[in-house]
Design a protein around this motif. Structure first.
Motif, PDB file in Angstrom:
ATOM      1  N   SER A  54       2.299  -0.714   9.064  1.00  0.00           N
ATOM      2  CA  SER A  54       2.051   0.253  10.134  1.00  0.00           C
ATOM      3  C   SER A  54       2.136  -0.469  11.470  1.00  0.00           C
ATOM      4  CB  SER A  54       0.661   0.887   9.967  1.00  0.00           C
ATOM      5  OG  SER A  54       0.361   1.745  11.049  1.00  0.00           O
ATOM      6  N   GLN A  55       3.003   0.005  12.338  1.00  0.00           N
ATOM      7  CA  GLN A  55       3.162  -0.557  13.686  1.00  0.00           C
ATOM      8  C   GLN A  55       3.454  -2.061  13.651  1.00  0.00           C
ATOM      9  OE1 GLN A  55      -0.481   0.694  15.728  1.00  0.00           O
ATOM     10  NE2 GLN A  55       0.555   2.535  16.447  1.00  0.00           N
ATOM     11  N   TRP A  56       4.290  -2.467  12.696  1.00  0.00           N
ATOM     12  CA  TRP A  56       4.761  -3.853  12.597  1.00  0.00           C
ATOM     13  C   TRP A  56       3.643  -4.847  12.267  1.00  0.00           C
ATOM     14  CZ3 TRP A  56       9.952  -4.299  12.667  1.00  0.00           C
ATOM     15  CH2 TRP A  56      10.687  -3.301  13.317  1.00  0.00           C
ATOM     16  N   ASN A  57       2.632  -4.424  11.551  1.00  0.00           N
ATOM     17  CA  ASN A  57       1.525  -5.331  11.247  1.00  0.00           C
ATOM     18  C   ASN A  57       1.805  -6.179  10.002  1.00  0.00           C
ATOM     19  OD1 ASN A  57       1.318  -3.392   9.251  1.00  0.00           O
ATOM     20  ND2 ASN A  57      -0.870  -3.085   9.467  1.00  0.00           N
ATOM     21  N   GLN A  58       0.818  -6.961   9.588  1.00  0.00           N
ATOM     22  CA  GLN A  58       0.855  -7.787   8.381  1.00  0.00           C
ATOM     23  C   GLN A  58       2.030  -8.769   8.342  1.00  0.00           C
ATOM     24  OE1 GLN A  58      -0.184  -5.753   4.656  1.00  0.00           O
ATOM     25  NE2 GLN A  58      -0.644  -3.914   5.842  1.00  0.00           N
ATOM     26  N   GLY A  59       2.420  -9.263   9.507  1.00  0.00           N
ATOM     27  CA  GLY A  59       3.476 -10.274   9.565  1.00  0.00           C
ATOM     28  C   GLY A  59       4.887  -9.731   9.522  1.00  0.00           C
ATOM     29  N   LEU A  60       5.036  -8.402   9.548  1.00  0.00           N
ATOM     30  CA  LEU A  60       6.382  -7.806   9.546  1.00  0.00           C
ATOM     31  C   LEU A  60       7.147  -8.195  10.810  1.00  0.00           C
ATOM     32  CD1 LEU A  60       8.351  -5.879   8.105  1.00  0.00           C
ATOM     33  CD2 LEU A  60       7.290  -3.992   9.342  1.00  0.00           C
ATOM     34  N   PHE A  61       6.419  -8.371  11.909  1.00  0.00           N
ATOM     35  CA  PHE A  61       7.001  -8.776  13.199  1.00  0.00           C
ATOM     36  C   PHE A  61       6.437 -10.139  13.569  1.00  0.00           C
ATOM     37  CE2 PHE A  61       8.772  -7.008  17.310  1.00  0.00           C
ATOM     38  CZ  PHE A  61       8.630  -8.184  18.046  1.00  0.00           C
ATOM     39  N   GLY A  75      10.597 -11.368  10.509  1.00  0.00           N
ATOM     40  CA  GLY A  75       9.240 -11.519   9.991  1.00  0.00           C
ATOM     41  C   GLY A  75       9.271 -11.709   8.491  1.00  0.00           C
ATOM     42  N   ASN A  76       8.173 -11.300   7.815  1.00  0.00           N
ATOM     43  CA  ASN A  76       8.068 -11.620   6.393  1.00  0.00           C
ATOM     44  C   ASN A  76       8.829 -10.664   5.482  1.00  0.00           C
ATOM     45  OD1 ASN A  76       6.490  -9.333   6.435  1.00  0.00           O
ATOM     46  ND2 ASN A  76       4.569 -10.377   5.943  1.00  0.00           N
ATOM     47  N   ALA A  77       9.608  -9.735   6.046  1.00  0.00           N
ATOM     48  CA  ALA A  77      10.425  -8.849   5.213  1.00  0.00           C
ATOM     49  C   ALA A  77      11.890  -8.923   5.595  1.00  0.00           C
ATOM     50  CB  ALA A  77       9.919  -7.412   5.296  1.00  0.00           C
ATOM     51  N   GLY A  78      12.273  -9.935   6.369  1.00  0.00           N
ATOM     52  CA  GLY A  78      13.673 -10.096   6.726  1.00  0.00           C
ATOM     53  C   GLY A  78      13.950  -9.894   8.202  1.00  0.00           C
ATOM     54  N   HIS A 396      -8.713 -11.829  17.888  1.00  0.00           N
ATOM     55  CA  HIS A 396      -7.329 -11.359  17.808  1.00  0.00           C
ATOM     56  C   HIS A 396      -6.572 -12.263  16.846  1.00  0.00           C
ATOM     57  CE1 HIS A 396      -7.686  -8.582  21.234  1.00  0.00           C
ATOM     58  NE2 HIS A 396      -8.416  -9.527  21.804  1.00  0.00           N
ATOM     59  N   ALA A 397      -6.191 -11.724  15.695  1.00  0.00           N
ATOM     60  CA  ALA A 397      -5.398 -12.487  14.721  1.00  0.00           C
ATOM     61  C   ALA A 397      -3.926 -12.277  15.045  1.00  0.00           C
ATOM     62  CB  ALA A 397      -5.714 -12.026  13.301  1.00  0.00           C
ATOM     63  N   ILE A 398      -3.353 -13.191  15.816  1.00  0.00           N
ATOM     64  CA  ILE A 398      -1.991 -13.033  16.319  1.00  0.00           C
ATOM     65  C   ILE A 398      -0.974 -13.457  15.264  1.00  0.00           C
ATOM     66  CG2 ILE A 398      -0.348 -13.736  18.091  1.00  0.00           C
ATOM     67  CD1 ILE A 398      -2.610 -11.923  19.068  1.00  0.00           C
ATOM     68  N   ALA A 399      -0.066 -12.528  14.930  1.00  0.00           N
ATOM     69  CA  ALA A 399       0.960 -12.785  13.924  1.00  0.00           C
ATOM     70  C   ALA A 399       2.348 -12.928  14.527  1.00  0.00           C
ATOM     71  CB  ALA A 399       0.971 -11.665  12.887  1.00  0.00           C
ATOM     72  N   ALA A 411       2.369  -8.887  22.281  1.00  0.00           N
ATOM     73  CA  ALA A 411       1.631  -9.636  21.271  1.00  0.00           C
ATOM     74  C   ALA A 411       1.370  -8.727  20.077  1.00  0.00           C
ATOM     75  CB  ALA A 411       0.313 -10.152  21.847  1.00  0.00           C
ATOM     76  N   VAL A 412       1.589  -9.258  18.877  1.00  0.00           N
ATOM     77  CA  VAL A 412       1.463  -8.461  17.659  1.00  0.00           C
ATOM     78  C   VAL A 412       0.271  -8.964  16.850  1.00  0.00           C
ATOM     79  CG1 VAL A 412       2.639  -7.601  15.612  1.00  0.00           C
ATOM     80  CG2 VAL A 412       3.966  -8.189  17.654  1.00  0.00           C
TER      81      VAL A 412
END
Length: 481
Positions: A54-61, A75-78, A396-399, A411-412
């Motif tokens: 959702s909204q590029w979270n969890q390391g997607l961005f 990111g972690n999905a390509g 803030h857990a910055i990914a 910042a994501v």
């Protein structure tokens, strides 16, 4: 305590813990041989809703790279492409291997000749003239995780966990560079990494991993046999009675025989999560002789990134022990006196912004580092930061981070993502690698209903497992059959 009291503790605590211990054992074996399972993905429909993107979270961005008329998001999905002045985001993964774990892109760069490179934790890729990613062999069969990619002039620099790899046009061959040790190097290594490798057995190579697998299988047998013995109906046949007796006899023998290793496995795992993690995160010890930590390379497993600072005309080296500067790649690294906090989980953002200023982001937060004035300020509060070492998790857990989209800083956050860029709905259910699922299971984060209490899941489970093992030991040590 009386024997009956010890028995009640061991039995009922073992029954409660058994499902969790089984998950620990199975997920741990997968994590010990991640390369074997790297092509297997799990649908997010099978996971709690919190694991949907959702909204590029969890390391997607993680970051972006400008290339021609596109901005590439990785990111972690390509890799995904956004055309200039167009909101459409398209897949840019043609040629990359299948499997989410193999598409975890850590960085990208464009060389002066226009050649585009992308780097995952295991491989370097180059985009060919047909728009297809091709693998570039830089490790020559060696097994080393890659951490960072950058360029300076016509030089392409890849930072591994232990070595730096340098290549110049036409980028066919890579020179392997071992960085010099610092003047105050005492030959000690990370206590956290030592315990982490000891827990999985990697401290002693493949033989160590297989041994830990065997200990895990013993723990799995103890859990299953204990459940069976407690709940299996009494058999009237002699064969059934003998089977049950043999099962509990082996439960007893294996438990006692492997007790030291069972306790070691439990204690080392217990120490790798908060609050015990905070106590060992910055600790240093001499390397264990003949282990994988006992290396002639002073930076074995320590390197995280290497970037050139054109303002100070030096290289900025990020390691698990902090930041260092080098005049050139053959110089002796010198530790920076003032530096920003970086989580033990690793650095996620390192970007040169204005003159002498760097943005550094990790799960400890985002910081503005002015190397000229030797100051560090919080990116969000603009307050000066006094401490040079941070907790593993900040407010803030910055990914990830980007300044390439609409020329605005973005910042994501790992959990919240960002609302500055719309994420296509089709990306919500992108698969998760089996390895990552096993990490979530092994750490207890998969139990999302626990909320913040999941941070203490390993601590509580560790204490409970230790007491269960100890009570079993007391039954047969103090009150033998």
């Amino acid at each position: 305590m009386k024997k009956t009291t010890w028995k009640r503790h061991h039995k009922w605590l073992g029954i409660v813990l058994a499902p969790f211990v089984i998950l620990f054992c199975l997920s741990g074996i997968v994590l010990n041989h991640a390369k074997l399972f790297q092509g297997i993905d799990i649908s997010r429909t099978l996971l709690p809703s919190e694991y949907r993107y959702s909204q590029w979270n969890q390391g997607l961005f993680r970051g972006t790279q400008k290339w021609r008329n596109k901005v590439l998001i990785y990111g972690n999905a390509g890799i995904w492409a956004k055309e200039k002045d167009v909101d459409t985001i398209t897949d840019f993964n043609r040629g990359l291997p299948k499997g989410a774990d193999l598409r975890n892109i850590r960085g990208m760069t464009v060389m002066p000749n226009g050649c585009l490179y992308a780097m995952s934790q295991r491989h370097l890729y180059r985009l060919n003239n047909h728009g297809v990613w091709e693998q570039v062999n830089i490790l020559q069969g060696k097994h080393e995780k890659l951490s960072d990619i950058t360029q300076k002039g016509d030089s392409l620099i890849i930072t591994g966990r232990s070595y730096v790899y340098l290549s110049r046009f036409p980028y066919h061959d890579f020179q392997k560079i071992t960085l010099k040790k610092t003047d105050n190097d005492k030959g000690k290594v990370s206590l956290f990494r030592t315990i982490w490798l000891l827990h999985g057995g990697g401290l002693f190579g493949m033989a160590g991993k297989l041994f830990v697998d065997a200990v895990g299988l013993i723990l799995l047998f103890l859990s299953l046999s204990g459940i069976y013995y407690s709940f299996a109906p009494r058999s009237r046949s002699l064969l059934g009675t003998r089977t049950k007796r043999r099962l509990i006899t082996w439960h007893d023998k294996l438990g006692r025989g492997a007790m030291f290793f069972l306790l070691l496995l439990t204690i080392t795992g217990w120490m790798l999560r908060p609050p015990a993690l905070i106590a060992i995160a910055s600790g240093k010890i001499p390397p264990i002789p003949f282990s994988s930590m006992d290396s002639d390379n002073p930076w074995n497993g320590c390197l995280r990134s290497l970037r050139y600072d054109k303002d100070k005309a030096d290289w900025l080296l990020c390691t698990s022990d902090g930041f260092y500067s080098l005049r050139n790649l053959t110089a002796t690294p010198e530790k920076e006196k003032v530096q920003p906090p970086v989580s033990v989980m690793g650095i996620n953002v390192e970007q040169h912004t204005h003159q002498n200023t760097w943005l550094v982001g990790s799960f400890s937060g985002m910081y503005v580092w002015d190397r000229a004035h030797q100051s560090v300020t919080d990116y969000f509060t603009h307050q000066k930061v006094q401490s040079v070492s941070g907790n593993p998790f900040g407010s803030h857990a910055i990914a990830g981070f980007s300044s390439d989209l609409d020329d605005k800083d973005m910042a994501v956050d790992y959990k919240k993502g960002t609302s500055s860029l719309r994420m296509p709905d089709s990306m919500t259910m992108l698969p998760m690698s089996l390895r990552n699922v096993c990490i979530e299971v092994h750490t207890g984060r998969i139990f999302t209903f626990l909320g913040m209490a999941s941070l203490f899941y390993i601590f509580l489970m560790g204490v409970a497992c230790l007491w269960c093992l100890w009570s079993g030991w007391k039954i047969y040590r103090r009150y033998p059959h």
